[in-house]
Scaffold this motif. Sequence first.
Motif: not given
Length: 332
Positions: A162-182
């Motif tokens: 939920g925290e990542c959905v709120k802040s999807p561009l936070h680097t800690s929420c990037y995928s293992d490839l370093g990509l943001p998720i919608e």
Amino acid sequence: MIEKYIHRWFRAQGKFCAERPAVVFIVCFLMCIQCLLGLKHLRIEEKPANLWVDPDSITAKDMDFFDDAFRPFFRVEEVIITAKDGGNIINNEAMVELMEFIEAVSYTADGKTDTTLQDLCWHPIQGKGCFTQSVLGYLQSNLTTILHLANESEYAIGHAIGECVKSPLHTSCYSDLGLPIEHTTVLGKEQFNWKLNTLEAQAALTTFLLENSNDEKYIEIAKSWEENVFLRLCEDFNRESAHVTVNYMAQRSIQDALDSQNKASFMNVGISYAVMLTYIAIALGYWSKVHSKGTVAFMGIVIVGISIMVSVGFCSALDIPLPLIITDVIPF
């Protein structure tokens, strides 16, 4: 006037055949054999698009140009999980099972070709792993992290996602490839539970992207992996899971469904033909030890059957692919 000429033409044909039965039979027999030899080149049309789209149409030509110039679009493998009780899918048990399934798909080899997902998938960043889009990408698809959160509390995974959905561009929420998720591409009907400070959703979508190619050998390898690894693991996941219901589709699934439907319809078509032809044979005449109009009718039906095989053999000899729908059309 036209009827008169047609009548004369058919009368002449009948007289010619009646006066030279042996010659007509031999010539027709040899022509049939020649056409039937084409059956060894029989080719079934398996591409769903070719069943309904004219290969000479502008759309088909544009698609062929795109595939040649840019290669075909990715082979897409999708898995949708929902909770068996119809409730929130972002729960500890479901997320742990999903991560274990993703790892199984990623590293299980096809027994026939010794191929794994790593050999077939799209690598958007050279030197890194496969592009696998999942809600667990918010947690870097790391099983250790997921197990740690699951042991921490009942709602820890939902809170972290939920925290990542709120802040999807936070680097800690990037995928293992370093990509943001919608979040709209991995979750269905999601909503925040403010009381529990966690994210809830009714469905979670996981997508695996495979490279595609015009190379038939590569396509066969990919299709083999889909059948022997991806679809098999999906079936096992759905059967063995106590917490989730699994819906899935591979790139080959539509073609498999068409093939299954065609095979299933063979018996129905055969029974229908038998009933239809029996009715015609009986309706056209009566049976007698001396002579029989029914026998004539039956032989006419045999000729129809031979005509079907001859037409299929002739088209096969010309390398024209066979759509199985013709079994319902040609006899009539």
